[in-house]
Scaffold this active site. Structure first.
Site, PDB file in Angstrom:
ATOM      1  CG  ASP A 226      -3.984   2.994  10.954  1.00  0.00           C
ATOM      2  OD1 ASP A 226      -4.932   3.714  11.347  1.00  0.00           O
ATOM      3  OD2 ASP A 226      -4.117   2.173  10.033  1.00  0.00           O
TER       4      ASP A 226
ATOM      5  NE  ARG B 244      -2.547   1.132   3.646  1.00  0.00           N
ATOM      6  CZ  ARG B 244      -3.389   1.192   4.684  1.00  0.00           C
ATOM      7  NH1 ARG B 244      -4.701   1.246   4.459  1.00  0.00           N
ATOM      8  NH2 ARG B 244      -2.937   1.167   5.922  1.00  0.00           N
TER       9      ARG B 244
END
Length: 541
Positions: free
Chosen positions: A454, A169
């Site tokens: 995150d 990603r």
């Protein structure tokens, strides 16, 4: 590179980090410069388009499916490209940053896929950007085994057949990579740097291993952004002599605008698409961002009170599964973020039951796989999907044709019965400060209160504080959310951290900066589009 490639490479403006020359070769920098020349202007146009669309949502207070693409949605004939063998079975995917320890642990975890993250769980220091690329390349060449100097623990890869398939990603379109500039002097987008270096150095090796260059695409807001990625893929494959259609991309549907364009996004990427993923925190963050001035009907309760069974969230996931399976794509469920405790088995038991129920629901709803943040959760999620899939790799034959979701149902956010609470506000402040402090030190995946957090967590936390202040929310205890209240809570958290950590450890951290940045983005009159943009200005390295 083709003969028409420019001779001028991208320019590195960062101090050198170990083994940097292995990644930033002359040919790789020329490739990055050409990606920048061809595609950054379109990226810039699409970012401006995001702002115009936000203004339109502010004016109308609503969203709808696009009339100009109705023909794409109505056409039953098109499908995405078939999944390659390595992406047929995705029943459990583990996520995490591409540091060496995580690389070995994730590949060995028993998950079918590892999302190697250069985005929300990675703070983009220059060292992290380069070391992440090296970790992937080293793993593909089986030269990543190592012994941790501090713990003495050895890390070694299992046989190739037992390793997870890597899906990388890159950063979202909005983030720059300040350490690389093009021949024009412009800063390269982080997305092009992450994708470009990974593809340039590993695509051929992955084909030799019987796999391929696979990517997760974050924070897309429109099908035009998907079209840009598709054009990048076509160009990159042609430039490096990789067969057209080798790349596969899974798109995270983590913005409210993308939820209205799922079919169009798959259509634009149909040569390269392999699935869609249902996010949670970024999706809620996007709802607040886009509807922040749309009135009290869009005020969300505590983030932990918004489950995936809330009617507007269920509408989103049901539509995602139906869309994916209608078009032959995988539908991947959301994150189980729990971090097991080594000291409290009761916490683990309760959390594992919650994870199991969540994964059971996803499997029953038709999802083909789901995410976990920790290797200990792999067998939990695996059991849920094994019970439904058996020895089948997926359940794309479940077309979910009974599902019908209206435009209004996707934004019926007033449906949860819960309301904002004092505990929820305090949690947002505490988690926001703790996460930002770690991020500023270069750590993007942070264990906070038994959850792996995150950047998406920090975004929803600071966004809820901003929304509650600007909506004049009154908490369940009768207290109104005001800037003064938030400042008091933040100061109290700093004091508690100083006492808990001790003066020396507290001073070694970046707690005051984290406190100040949280208050800046939570209390400013103007809502900041992304916390990570002002945070990146303060990130050292």
């Amino acid at each position: 590179m083709s003969a028409s490639a420019p001779s001028r490479p991208a320019v590195v403006t960062a101090p050198a980090v170990p083994r940097q020359d292995e990644v930033l070769t002359e040919a790789a920098l020329v490739f990055l410069a050409e990606l920048h020349r061809r595609f950054t202007p379109r990226r810039d146009e699409l970012l401006a388009r995001r702002a115009r669309r936000r203004a339109e949502i502010s004016r109308t207070g609503t969203l709808d499916f696009l009339p100009e693409t109705a023909h794409v949605r109505a056409d039953d004939s098109w499908r995405v490209a078939p999944a390659p063998p390595a992406l047929q079975d995705r029943r459990v995917e583990i996520t995490g940053p591409a540091d060496r320890r995580m690389t070995v642990n994730a590949l060995n975890s028993g998950a079918r896929v590892w999302l190697a993250d250069f985005e929300d769980s990675s703070a983009p220091t220059w060292e992290n950007v380069i070391s992440g690329q090296l970790a992937l390349s080293d793993a593909y060449h089986r030269r990543i085994d190592f012994t941790d100097e501090r713990s003495g623990k050895s890390y070694a890869l299992r046989p190739d057949a037992e390793l997870a398939t890597v899906v990388m990603r890159p950063r979202g379109w909005h983030l720059p990579e300040r350490h690389l500039t093009g021949p024009d002097g412009g800063v390269l987008p982080g997305a092009l740097v992450d994708f470009g270096l990974c593809f340039f150095h590993t695509a051929r090796r992955l084909l030799d291993l019987g796999k391929g260059p696979y990517f997760y695409l974050p924070k897309l807001e429109s099908h035009q952004e998907a079209r840009l990625w598709n054009d990048i893929f076509l160009f990159a494959q042609e430039q490096l002599g990789i067969p057209r259609g080798t790349i596969r991309a899974t798109v995270l549907i983590e913005t409210i605008t993308a939820a209205y364009e799922m079919e169009e996004i798959l259509y634009e990427l149909r040569e390269h698409a392999s699935g869609l993923n249902a996010g949670r925190w970024d999706y809620l963050f996007s709802i607040i961002k886009n509807f922040r001035d749309a009135g009290p009907g869009f005020v969300l309760p505590d983030r932990n009170a918004i489950t995936m069974t809330a009617p507007f969230m269920r509408a989103y996931t049901e539509l995602l599964v139906r869309t994916c399976h209608r078009r032959g794509a995988h539908a991947i469920g959301g994150m189980a973020a729990f971090i097991p405790s080594r000291r409290d088995p009761e916490i683990n038991r309760a959390a594992f039951e919650k994870v199991r129920a969540d994964k059971d629901r996803e499997a029953a709803d038709g999802f083909d796989g789901s995410w976990v943040a920790h290797p200990d959760l792999v067998p939990v999620a695996l059991a849920s999907f094994d019970a439904v899939l058996g020895d089948r790799p997926h359940q794309k034959d479940r077309l979910r044709e009974e599902v019908s979701v209206t435009a209004a149902e996707l934004i019926a956010v007033g449906s949860p019965a819960a309301r904002p609470t004092a505990a929820g506000l305090l949690n947002a402040v505490r988690v926001g400060i703790r996460y930002i402090e770690a991020w500023l030190r270069g750590t993007g995946a942070v264990a906070i209160f038994h959850l792996m957090e995150d950047a998406a967590t920090a975004e929803i936390s600071r966004s809820q504080i901003w929304q509650w202040i600007n909506a004049g929310v009154v908490l369940e205890n009768g207290e109104r959310v005001t800037p003064a209240l938030v400042r008091t809570l933040a100061a109290g958290e700093l004091g508690a951290l100083r006492e808990t950590l001790g003066g020396e450890e507290y001073a070694a951290g970046r707690w005051q900066e984290a406190h100040d940045l949280l208050l800046r983005v939570a209390l400013d009159e103007e809502y900041a589009d992304f916390l990570t943009l002002p945070a990146y200005e303060r990130l050292t390295g």
